[in-house]
Design a protein around this motif. Structure first.
Motif, mmCIF file in Angstrom:
data_model
loop_
_atom_site.group_PDB
_atom_site.id
_atom_site.type_symbol
_atom_site.label_atom_id
_atom_site.label_comp_id
_atom_site.label_asym_id
_atom_site.label_seq_id
_atom_site.Cartn_x
_atom_site.Cartn_y
_atom_site.Cartn_z
ATOM 1 N N TYR A 1 0.865 -1.177 0.000
ATOM 2 C CA TYR A 1 0.000 0.000 0.000
ATOM 3 C C TYR A 1 0.902 1.227 0.000
ATOM 4 O O TYR A 1 2.109 1.129 -0.236
ATOM 5 N N ARG A 2 0.337 2.374 0.305
ATOM 6 C CA ARG A 2 1.103 3.614 0.283
ATOM 7 C C ARG A 2 2.278 3.542 1.253
ATOM 8 O O ARG A 2 2.162 2.930 2.298
ATOM 9 N N PRO A 3 3.407 4.198 0.946
ATOM 10 C CA PRO A 3 3.622 5.071 -0.214
ATOM 11 C C PRO A 3 3.983 4.325 -1.494
ATOM 12 O O PRO A 3 3.961 4.922 -2.562
ATOM 13 N N PHE B 1 2.611 2.495 -3.941
ATOM 14 C CA PHE B 1 1.214 2.241 -4.230
ATOM 15 C C PHE B 1 1.027 1.121 -5.245
ATOM 16 O O PHE B 1 1.897 0.826 -6.049
ATOM 17 N N GLY C 1 -0.373 8.724 3.030
ATOM 18 C CA GLY C 1 -1.604 9.088 2.361
ATOM 19 C C GLY C 1 -2.746 8.330 3.006
ATOM 20 O O GLY C 1 -2.564 7.273 3.586
ATOM 21 N N LEU D 1 -1.397 12.157 -7.471
ATOM 22 C CA LEU D 1 -2.467 11.680 -6.601
ATOM 23 C C LEU D 1 -3.812 11.773 -7.303
ATOM 24 O O LEU D 1 -4.705 10.964 -7.056
#
Length: 759
Positions: free
Chosen positions: A26-28, A30, A70, A286
């Motif tokens: 997952y983030r960062p 992505f 995020g 984003l």
């Protein structure tokens, strides 16, 4: 009514059900599945508002800075299993221990990737009686996963996968592979990745194309995805010289994060060698939607995809597509010559790109057909509804998945501190002088002790606002009237306010009272009097209706907002961002809802105005309120008991206030003495506050409308309170009266606003 003094933020109602989503990455750093989860969770929340969604990240290390990760406002919690790399055995031990401690919270668990190679958490989930779901999203269908194990273990592994109640394949290829290996094929579901397209901001296409230096007729080819060998953007760069030979002004824009540094160096070298400035590395965005708006066609050469969401996403934006043929993945929606073209080599790619680049009519025809196909097959509401069904948590009365999409984002929150960043007010006053804002809830009068009624629409008290302006004029106060729908829609309300606006004596904002604001689709009651408790689509439509009514009545687009009764909800910030608001004042500290009463943070005053989104476009300006007294620093522990319902009978709060131990005060002439307001101000100044918000209700200026002003004498004392407090703030505090625009934009920008110029 902004809030009687015994209510606070919108309480959650009903018994929530929870779904745990499990992702490796997952983030960062992505992933496409992470993007889809965020967007889908937003729509699932709109369809089933009492279903909460958490995310457990098993492999991405916990970011050192929370803001680096995020966040998504419809993922209630994002939890990282590890702070850094750990040995495999320890990793799986931590995963099993986490499930042992937390599984009881959830009704369903969705492993979006095969994250537990030892099947321990899968077994725990089944033993706990929770629904268990597994997704195949890339090259991870059941037979592929089984074949990753040693031959001697494969039969046992196949038995292990039978623990799952449902298997999701996001493409026909993955779905058929799942069915071939599943013991019960009926448990397999084909659910493609849904697509959402937010409303475009006028002028976006022209703005982005200007930044690229292209003329209106120059074709812009867009690639969106991670820069890595699997996605093969090198193929696109190597074809650009042939495109430029026909269209010298063409651009190839690569939007996406650099996932493989060595490969990115090859891309940059190839671009420098053969294309000059025609290849643009836009980096990770984003919000990629403006780039779709600016493009003329999508080009996608990825060699392996579970679904390739970016392709239908481009189609939903009305773009024709040229993509590498991936049988069973994209050949069911990239229809040759109808919605785009599929290719397998550079010759076929160039033929399709050159044909589209030179024929605007063909681009429009294919783009229109692709957009219609996506609406039929990949609408996010249909996809989200299917997932809710697979989880077994769909609610009775869920809105139809065939309805229109809200287009709301999920990137902001007024109440969730993960999204917050303190806002500097230096531009409003570089010297750090305390600033005082006056906000008036311009609303209808009604009996606060009676049930809510749609018929309570008396706004004649607006004729008496001039009485307060006698005080305002002596102190240089320019208040903002936060007007609700009855004020905007009736002459008795809008005529006096229009006169004040035309004289430059005030500013205008919006205040939402759900029970008197169309559309009237919800039942009237205590819970639904808080806008944040309404279904998101209803909250959005009521806010949109209110905004339109204010525009029609006053020829001003309101930019500051308040939820009546301070009833802010989990998606209120997303609603305000879509409607173009830049400030909100829906937070009233120290009056938490019952569900939040035992959270110490609910009794703390925010340090000042703060941003509620990463882009810093929406600012929260809280009403001034705090716990004051010698026990204030322990208030988070003491206040839940001292100010709980029923405590008034024991008179504990009054005793604590008289002894100087603890009292809660809001900066308002309603229910507070001027001496209490002064104590609040001194205490907040000592804590570092420099922006103060004073608020009251417009009906209080006519006796009999509110509990605070029953007689003419009480109204006189009300006005004297204002006069005394403004004098105190100027002479003792050394502050000055300001406007919300100064705090939001800075003094210079506020002075140049159309409203200021008009006055």
């Amino acid at each position: 009514m902004a809030a009687p003094h015994n209510v606070g933020a919108a309480p959650m109602t009903g018994s929530s059900r929870r779904v745990l989503h499990v992702l490796k990455y997952y983030r960062p750093a992505f992933t496409g599945e992470g993007v889809f989860l965020e967007r889908c969770s937003a729509v699932m929340q709109e369809l089933a508002g009492t279903v909460e969604h958490d995310l457990l990240v098993t492999h991405t290390p916990r970011p050192s800075r929370p803001e680096a990760a995020g966040f998504c406002s419809t993922l209630r919690r994002v939890l990282y299993l590890n702070a850094g790399p750990v040995p495999t055995v320890l990793h799986h031990a931590r995963l099993a221990w986490w499930f042992l401690r937390n599984l009881w919270r959830y009704d369903a668990v969705h492993f979006r990737t095969h994250a537990d190679w030892y099947f321990v958490t899968y077994l725990l989930t089944r033993l706990a009686g929770r629904r268990l779901v597994l997704s195949a999203t890339l090259d991870d269908s059941l037979p592929v996963l089984i074949n990753h194990y040693r031959p001697g273990l494969r039969r046992l592994v196949a038995v292990g996968f039978r623990l799952f109640h449902a298997y999701v394949g996001i493409s026909p290829r993955l779905h058929e592979q799942n069915r071939a290996a599943a013991a019960v094929p009926e448990r397999c579901h084909l659910i493609p990745c849904g697509v959402t397209v937010p409303l475009a901001t006028p002028g976006t296409r022209e703005r982005v194309r200007r930044s690229l230096g292209v003329r209106p007729a120059d074709p812009v080819l867009l690639f969106v995805g991670g820069l890595c060998a699997r996605k093969d953007p090198l193929f696109l760069i190597e074809a650009m010289p042939a495109v430029l030979a026909r269209h010298p002004g063409a651009r190839l824009v690569l939007v996406g994060p650099p996932l493989e540094p060595d490969y990115v160096q090859k891309l940059e070298a190839a671009a420098a060698a053969g294309t000059g400035a025609s290849v643009v590395f836009a980096g990770e965005q984003l919000d990629p939607h403006p780039w779709f708006e600016a493009a003329d066609l999508l080009v996608f050469a990825s060699r392996l995809e579970g679904f390739g969401t970016v392709v239908p996403e481009a189609m939903a934006h009305g773009l024709p597509v040229v993509a590498r043929r991936l049988p069973g993945v994209n050949d069911s929606f990239v229809l040759e010559g109808e919605t785009g073209f599929l290719m397998e080599d550079q010759a076929a790619y160039l033929e399709a790109v050159l044909r589209l680049a030179g024929d605007a009519a063909l681009r429009r025809r294919l783009g229109s057909a692709g957009k219609a196909l996506c609406a039929r097959k990949f609408g996010m509401r249909q996809v989200a509804a299917r997932y809710l069904g697979v989880y077994g948590v769909a609610e009775a009365g869920v809105p139809s998945p065939e309805g229109p999409e809200s287009g709301l984002g999920c990137t902001a929150s007024i109440t969730d501190s993960r999204f917050h960043a303190q806002a500097s007010t230096a531009a409003a006053d570089p010297q750090g002088v305390p600033l005082l804002l006056t906000m008036v809830d311009a609303e209808e009068a009604f009996d606060w002790t009676h049930p809510f009624s749609r018929d309570a629409r008396d706004v004649t008290s607006m004729r008496s606002q001039h009485l307060a302006h006698r005080v305002f004029s002596r102190h240089g106060v320019v208040p903002v009237y936060l007007a609700d729908h009855p004020v905007a829609s009736q002459d008795a309300g809008r005529a006096p306010l229009r006169e004040l606006l035309q004289g430059g004596l005030c500013d205008l904002g919006a205040q939402l009272h759900p029970w008197v604001t169309p559309p009237f689709t919800e039942a009237i009651g205590e819970a639904n009097s808080y806008a944040g408790n309404l279904p998101v689509a209803v909250e959005l439509e009521k806010a949109r209706c209110l905004t339109g009514a204010l525009e029609d009545a006053f020829a001003i687009t309101p930019q500051i907002y308040r939820t009546g009764r301070f009833g802010v909800g989990p998606r209120t910030a997303d609603v305000l961002k879509q409607l173009g608001y830049v400030a909100d004042s829906s937070v009233s500290p120290c009056w938490p809802a019952a569900a939040q009463r035992h959270d110490p943070g609910a009794w703390a005053s925010p340090p000042g105005p703060y941003w509620v989104d990463g882009e810093r476009t929406l600012m929260e300006i809280p009403v001034s309120a705090a716990l004051v007294g010698r026990l204030a620093r322990h208030g988070g522990r003491v206040a839940p008991f001292l100010f709980r319902p029923g405590a008034d009978r024991l008179r504990l709060a009054g005793a604590a206030a008289r002894l100087g131990l603890l009292e809660r005060i809001r900066l308002s002439p309603e229910g507070m003495t001027v001496e209490e307001a002064k104590r609040l101000t001194r205490a907040m100044l000592a804590q570092g506050h420099r922006v103060f918000v004073l608020t009251y209700h417009s009906p209080s200026l006519e006796p009999g409308n509110t509990p605070y002003v029953r007689t003419v004498a009480q109204r006189d004392r009300f006005l004297a309170w204002l006069d005394a407090y403004y004098t105190f703030f100027r002479e003792e505090v050394g502050g000055r009266n300001a406007t919300w625009r100064e705090v939001r934009f800075g003094t210079a920008a506020a002075a140049a606003s159309p409203l200021a110029l008009a006055s």
